[in-house]
Scaffold this motif. Structure first.
Motif: not given
Length: 85
Positions: A32-61
């Protein structure tokens, strides 16, 4: 005069791989990329999110590999975190 919308959000869906101890799974990641042109310079926010996995793992790293980059992610309470880049 009313100004037009100055914020633009885009979402791209990418293929990734999750790896952990004795675990490997293909996954889909939302970039997801968000651009905000309201500031003197363009502000950019970027994020990653896992939306699906072929296997569901247990909690962990896990390691998430997307487009040749590797991110460490921790699954807690059955949920993936959002990674702010």
């Amino acid at each position: 005069m009313e100004r037009g919308k100055k914020e633009k959000n885009t979402t791209d869906h990418l293929r990734g791989v999750l790896r952990g101890e004795a675990f490997e799974s293909d996954c889909t990641v939302a970039l997801v990329t968000k651009l905000d042109h309201e500031r003197p310079t363009v502000a950019v926010w970027t994020s990653l999110r896992i939306t699906a996995a072929s296997q569901t793992p247990p909690d962990g790293t896990y390691r998430l590999e997307v487009h040749g980059r590797i991110f460490n992610v921790k699954r807690v309470g059955g949920k993936w975190p959002t990674l702010n880049l």
